[in-house]
Design a protein around this motif. Structure first.
Motif: not given
Lengths: 461, 259
Positions: A169-172, A456-461
């Motif tokens: 999900p982070r890559g997407i 994006a960064v929040g989603e990635a964390a």
């Protein structure tokens, strides 16, 4: 029996199916199927014979029997004789001349669509050069709506295709954010999942829904999984905007995809029941591509381009938001070279548009085809000129999950700039609000959207 | 990292070509060249003929005999245009197998060039080498390894059927991706014979540096083979119970058939 005589030679063709196959501009898939013209001369003779065939003939001589094929039944049963009246007395050749004339206005062509069958449209395309396919398709406007308006004249939309080999999900999310920064994503944010596991699909749907909701993006999401999986996900409460399915032009091919027309109807009704669209209710996303029927041994001796057009009859029954022909994906045994891919892309776009579909094209190739980026630039430019509704946006043109090359985020900037093509109006307004685009339509590249990055960064964390 | 360049963080989550920058609307020169090199590698993987001499030498070092065979596709162009020809033996190879191989092997190993000679050169012998201890432990008699030119996966059905092998493992170069021109596939077929469907095989994909290692692949091939010999079948009814995801994306059925 169909025939053409040139000087002292007479060419005979046993039936319409044979005639259509022999008249098709040469491509590897029809050669592989053993149905292509045996010589260049036979190819042209078949076109001469085809030009004389009355359009009415396609209503009486069906290519796959009515009794055994539900796509044929759909084509015949849904044919609108009243709409057909405009062209009912024409031959295929006369139909080409009429399409290219000033008499064929955008308004008339829109009215005509339900009166045309896929076979009529495929037939006329075989008499057309690339410029004819562009000229005629350009006259047809097909608009579809869900959270934004796709297909208006002078507009081009882009699907963000943020695939990842393990559905990370982070890559997407990273690929989606990158795409939004280029002003892509107004057609759909659509993931081809590596997994067909329903729980994993639902996770991806929720992630995209969160992003679209929080950032208030006027677009729609889709995870391109089997219609039955989407129906199951909806029953589990998943936030589905669009129901996806690969479709084909024969019942046998659709069986190989594991679908029936009834299942598509059920999928559409399930998506409609969620009422998630804001400006419209086109809830289906279909993909097609020449050659699929032969690869599934479901071609009935019909050429791949005619079968592709028959898939569009399936699509139009379900009022889709997007129909995408994945033109160069299947490999060189169906479309060998850049030349064949370019021709097929223009044919598919023309046929779909004439039948009333919101056509997009995945301008693409595989590494074992005789094609490269230059060929894709050519096809993208031609399709932009022809008025294609949408194309793909893949980071750097390299799909790291499906292992093929499509059009990139950058490519969409190029075609917008050279042809003056704008984004969907709602999406354009959003990009300006977010500071991604200035009011003149240029990207504000020096000031990347902090909101997007933060998300994006929040989603990635 | 989160305090620095947010793109650096985002790039760490995917191999996708994100955050590339722009020259006007276009890609910067360095990215155009990088992409071109990746495409060139993939093209060369498809087009470069397999150097079987090196493979023969490496197999000999593992004390394995080998035989060269070829499909009915006589060159790369007909191989690409006519997948059907790549699935059957050429007449010389058919004759050669009929005269030279007597005992029916329990397990037949075939190395096929497929769509990437790069993949075969880089990964095939390493995979065979990692698989050998398992084969010996299981006591499966092994005939000579067949080295197949212009091969599709189903060539193993024709060759394996002729030799009356109980099972065939075809190691074959997969359709090269831009970021993985060197990816090898292993296809397992129980009781190979002409006409087997793709659903009657098991596949282990993405064997390469940066993907599945030769050792991991051998472990999984062995696991599947043991199950195949126990259940007397391969394919959709033999579920690979390791965690690795094998299935082709369901929306794109053409991928598997194109090798």
């Amino acid at each position: 029996m169909y025939q053409a005589t040139w000087r002292h030679t007479t060419w005979r063709f046993g039936d319409l199916r044979t005639l259509l196959a022999k008249a098709t501009p040469l491509r590897s898939g029809d050669v592989l199927a053993g149905i292509a013209a045996a010589s260049a001369e036979e190819n042209v003779a078949a076109r001469m014979a085809l030009a004389e065939v009355p359009l009415r003939r396609f209503l009486s001589e069906v290519l796959i029997p009515y009794e055994t094929d539900e796509v044929t039944r759909l084509i015949i049963d849904s044919h609108d004789r009243q709409a057909f009246a405009t062209v009912a007395s024409m031959t295929v050749g006369e139909f080409r001349d009429w399409l290219l004339s000033d008499s064929a206005t955008p308004a008339l062509l829109a009215q005509l669509a339900p009166g045309l069958t896929p076979e009529m449209v495929a037939a006329v395309s075989k008499l057309m050069r690339n410029q004819d396919l562009i000229m005629a398709a350009r006259k047809v406007t097909v608009v579809s709506r869900f959270r934004d308006t796709i297909g208006l004249p002078g507009r081009l939309s882009v699907r963000i295709q943020p695939n990842h080999p393990t559905d990370d999900p982070r890559g997407i999310a990273a690929s989606v954010i990158d795409g939004l920064m280029y002003g892509c994503g107004d057609a759909v944010i659509g993931i081809n999942p590596a997994s067909d596991n329903t729980a994993a699909i639902i996770d991806m749907l929720c992630m995209l829904d969160r992003m679209i909701t929080r950032l208030a993006i006027p677009t729609q999401s889709c995870v391109l999984t089997h219609v039955t999986t989407s129906i199951e996900a909806i029953s589990r409460g998943a936030p589905i905007d669009l129901v996806f399915q690969s479709i084909g032009g024969s019942e046998a091919l659709n069986t190989s995809f594991g679908i029936t027309l009834a299942m598509l109807k059920e999928g559409r009704e399930a998506a409609l029941s969620l009422k998630r669209g804001t400006v419209g209710d086109n809830v289906m996303y279909f993909e097609t591509g020449q050659g699929a029927a032969l690869s599934a041994d479901a071609h009935h001796g019909i050429d791949q381009q005619t079968l592709e057009a028959r898939a569009y009859a399936v699509a139009r029954e379900f009022k889709p938001l997007l129909v995408n022909t994945v033109v160069g994906f299947i490999g060189p045994e169906y479309l060998y070279s850049g030349k064949e891919i370019i021709r097929a892309g223009l044919e598919d776009h023309f046929c779909g548009k004439l039948l009333g579909l919101p056509m997009g094209v995945d301008v693409c190739y595989t590494n074992h085809a005789e094609a490269d980026q230059d060929d894709m630039d050519t096809l993208l430019t031609l399709l932009g000129t022809a008025g294609v509704n949408f194309v793909m946006g893949v980071p750097g043109a390299d799909d790291i999950m499906l292992n093929y090359q499509s059009t990139s985020y950058h490519d969409s900037l190029y075609v917008r700039e050279v042809l003056g093509l704008r984004r969907a109006p709602e999406f354009e307004a959003w990009l300006t609000r977010m500071g991604i685009m200035d009011p003149s339509g240029k990207l504000t590249s020096d000031h990347p959207s902090q909101a997007l990055l933060a998300h994006a960064v929040g989603e990635a964390a | 990292m989160t305090n620095g360049d947010p793109w650096a963080l985002l790039r760490s989550y995917t191999d996708a070509r994100i955050g590339l920058g722009r020259a006007g609307s276009a890609l910067p020169t360095s990215e155009v060249l990088k992409f071109s090199m990746a495409h060139a590698k993939a093209r060369d993987a498809v087009r470069t003929p397999m150097d079987w001499t090196a493979i023969e030498r490496e197999l000999a070092a593992l004390a394995l005999a080998s035989l060269r065979i070829a499909s009915a596709a006589t060159d790369r162009d007909s191989y690409l245009r006519r997948p059907d020809l790549g699935r059957v033996l050429g007449s010389e190879s058919r004759q050669m197998l009929a005269t030279q191989v007597r005992a029916a092997p329990e397990l037949l190993l075939i190395i096929g060039d497929g769509l990437s000679s790069t993949a075969v050169a880089a990964n095939a012998v390493a995979t065979v080498g990692a698989l050998l201890p398992f084969i010996r432990r299981n006591g499966w008699p092994l005939g000579p390894v067949l080295l197949a030119s212009q091969a599709r996966v189903a060539l193993g059905d024709d060759a394996g059927g002729m030799l009356k092998a109980r099972a065939v493992v075809m190691l074959i170069g997969e359709r090269p991706g831009l970021s993985s021109p060197d990816s090898l596939g292993a296809y397992l077929t129980w009781e190979p014979r002409v006409g087997r469907k793709d659903g009657e095989r098991n596949c282990i994909s993405n064997i390469r540096t940066g993907g599945l290692s030769a050792a991991e692949a051998a472990f999984r091939i062995n696991w599947l083979l043991r199950e195949a010999f126990r259940l007397r079948l391969t394919g959709v009814r033999l579920k690979d119970e390791s965690s690795y995801q094998l299935d082709a994306p369901p929306t794109m059925p053409a991928i598997r058939e194109s090798i």
